[in-house]
Design an enzyme around this catalytic site. Sequence first.
Site, short mmCIF file in Angstrom:
data_model
loop_
_atom_site.label_atom_id
_atom_site.label_comp_id
_atom_site.label_asym_id
_atom_site.label_seq_id
_atom_site.Cartn_x
_atom_site.Cartn_y
_atom_site.Cartn_z
N CYS A 87 36.56 -58.82 -7.73
CA CYS A 87 37.86 -58.43 -7.17
C CYS A 87 38.25 -57.06 -7.73
CB CYS A 87 38.92 -59.45 -7.54
SG CYS A 87 38.53 -61.09 -7.00
N ARG B 185 33.58 -52.97 -3.81
CA ARG B 185 33.30 -54.27 -4.44
C ARG B 185 33.28 -55.39 -3.41
NH1 ARG B 185 35.16 -53.14 -10.06
NH2 ARG B 185 35.00 -55.34 -10.54
N TRP C 42 38.01 -61.31 -3.47
CA TRP C 42 36.79 -61.86 -2.87
C TRP C 42 36.93 -63.37 -3.05
CZ3 TRP C 42 32.70 -60.69 0.05
CH2 TRP C 42 31.57 -61.52 0.00
N ASN D 283 41.26 -61.74 -11.60
CA ASN D 283 39.85 -61.62 -11.24
C ASN D 283 39.14 -62.64 -12.13
OD1 ASN D 283 37.30 -60.85 -10.50
ND2 ASN D 283 37.33 -58.89 -11.56
N GLY D 284 38.39 -63.59 -11.53
CA GLY D 284 37.67 -64.53 -12.37
C GLY D 284 37.90 -65.96 -11.91
N GLU E 155 8.62 -62.00 -0.97
CA GLU E 155 9.90 -61.29 -1.17
C GLU E 155 9.63 -59.85 -1.61
OE1 GLU E 155 12.91 -61.23 -0.64
OE2 GLU E 155 13.86 -60.06 -2.22
N LYS F 60 11.02 -56.65 0.48
CA LYS F 60 11.90 -55.64 -0.13
C LYS F 60 11.32 -54.25 0.06
CE LYS F 60 14.71 -57.25 -0.45
NZ LYS F 60 15.23 -58.58 -0.32
N GLU G 52 11.44 -53.10 3.81
CA GLU G 52 12.73 -52.82 4.47
C GLU G 52 13.44 -51.60 3.91
OE1 GLU G 52 15.05 -56.58 2.43
OE2 GLU G 52 15.91 -55.71 4.22
N HIS H 128 -10.17 -65.69 2.29
CA HIS H 128 -10.19 -66.19 3.68
C HIS H 128 -9.81 -65.10 4.67
CE1 HIS H 128 -10.75 -70.24 2.13
NE2 HIS H 128 -9.83 -69.95 1.23
N LYS I 126 23.31 -55.56 7.62
CA LYS I 126 23.43 -56.46 6.47
C LYS I 126 23.44 -57.91 6.93
CE LYS I 126 23.93 -57.95 2.34
NZ LYS I 126 22.65 -58.04 1.56
C1 AGP Z 1 16.91 -59.31 2.93
O1 AGP Z 1 16.74 -58.21 2.06
C2 AGP Z 1 17.13 -58.86 4.36
N1 AGP Z 1 18.27 -58.00 4.45
C3 AGP Z 1 17.17 -60.03 5.34
O2 AGP Z 1 15.89 -60.62 5.32
C4 AGP Z 1 18.20 -61.14 5.02
O3 AGP Z 1 17.79 -61.86 3.88
C5 AGP Z 1 18.24 -62.10 6.21
O4 AGP Z 1 18.67 -61.37 7.35
C6 AGP Z 1 19.17 -63.29 5.98
O5 AGP Z 1 20.48 -62.84 5.80
P1 AGP Z 1 21.56 -63.91 5.27
O6 AGP Z 1 21.14 -64.33 3.91
O7 AGP Z 1 22.87 -63.18 5.28
O8 AGP Z 1 21.55 -65.05 6.23
#
Ligand code: AGP
Length: 619
Positions: A5, A30, A79, A105-106, A488, A492, A495, A511, A614
Amino acid sequence: MVAMCGIVGYVGPRPSQAILISGLARLEYRGYDSAGIAVIDADGHLGLRKRAGKLQVLRDDLATHPMADGTTGIGHTRWATHGGPSDANAHPHLADDGKLAVIHNGIIENFAELKDELLGQGFTFRSETDTEVAAVLLGREFAASGDLVAAFRTVAARLEGAFTLLAMHQERPGLVVGARRNSPLVIGLGEGENFLGSDVAAFVEHTRNALAIGQDQIVAITPAGVSVTDFAGNAVDVEPFEVVWDASAAEKGGWSSFMAKEVSEEPEAVANTIRGRVHDDAVVIPELSGMDELFAGIHRIIIVACGTAAYAGMVGKYALEQWTRVPVDVELAHEFRYRDPVIGEDTLVVSISQSGETMDTLMAVKYAREHGAKTLSICNTQGATIPRESDAIVYTHAGPEVAVASTKAFVAQITALYLLALHVGRIRGVLSAAESAAHVHELQGIPGKISRVLAEEQAHIEQFSHWMADTQSVLFLGRHVGYPIALEGALKLKEISYIHAEGFAAGELKHGPIALIEPGQPVFVIVPSPRESAELHRKVISNIQEVRARGARVIVVAEEGDAAVLPFADEVLRIPLAAPLFEPLLAVVPLHIFAMGLATAKGLDVDQPRNLAKSVTVE
Ligand code: AGP
């Protein structure tokens, strides 16, 4: 919860509304879902305005319905943790006589018992927040003593949990008092005016002279000066410092990017997701109280998610199956509902989503419910659509995640899955109290271990990620719980650096994928602990030899002291010792740092990578 927050306080000669609003605007990074201010006006009246939504909603409201201004004020962006985003739950909160305002905040972990005590004394409440309990307590203590600092000392001694609290009383214009425990609060020193903030961004446009307040301390600011005491009332010295950030850097709390800030918050994302959910070494998830029968009755768990969240689910599967003995499948949400899955009321569909708005995941949850399954949402955003559509919710408390690439939410999601697995394992009698306590201790040790990885490996990784800036492709290998981490790490990198990367199970190498290996091909290998899984360790070492024999550049992530990797690795990234199921929470950190370092070396915007959003709110 110690979310992120925004907090601003002002005392001085100037009208405070504009100062509070611009301070909150600098804290918008934030992330928040409501905002509010309180001001003591020239007539000695405490005015309050707060609105759910973004700061502009509050600005518009103040423009159409002006509030008397004054030179003493506090402001807050919230938040949501306890209680969804709403005007009523927004801060500031008032004491019952309306003369004292509080922002917070907390998390106040013992707020329920304090609230019961106050209800028993006839006090009433307007919101469902833990903050309002602090406001009523402070109002009661101020009414008894007329001393706001003394009131803070009495109240702070009763609060458990993490908090930054600011308060002001209309009978004490020119005074704002604050207290902190495990949550940030800094003082801004002006000329004839002083400021408080959850970080320096709140006041950096007015002054760069600041003071840091220590743990369990109370600060009182007036236009003439600042006094800091401990909770026992003893004066304490505080460290002055000069703010070196410019205002734009302060938008990210001084970090070069939101992603860098969020990677640095991975320890507290785990700690805050645990906070309030372990008592006497036992997991207690308040949101799941009264659901023991549901968990006792399930015969199958299906995890549905997308992207990084799906990989968190793949890690969680191992713990869920080992600790509950319930079969677990992890499915990509967008595939799940088109395959006519066999589900029913004995199926628990667990969705994982940072945003809680991912349409693919939402549609999977709706499908599951329509076909009789029980649904549980693991989500980082209070009041989001997916939790609202679910029968049960376990919130992660990573705080708002602004960068498109998910990092701190990922480790928080795994943490939430582990807490869920321990909770269900105990309900189903699979785990003894002692076994559960041992896993809880291991989990509680993770934040400190992540901090060590950040402290000891970050510079090393950033350095070699720079010499890899012209790399065309990177491979990631892992086995067992290391396999989802390989996926993962590849995601990362893809993307945010736009480099082709592929993660796969190390056992798959022979394989097919080994055909990709040529001299200089970078290959990351997540190496399991030799202490606990000697066979897996041996097999991964032979995988490393296979790729090294064909000229690969091998970067291994291995536990401290594992010397078997040394003859075959070009780079060794060390993680602290941990039980096998907990290693993913550590092994992923170097991969997050690497992706960020390589993207930065390529001059790319790590926070807003091309083509991505996002939250993917379309199918
Ligand atoms: C992760 O770095 C990506 N931005 C993407 O794979 C993300 O994890 C996925 O779109 C799911 O988003 P969410 O967790 O908001 O559902």
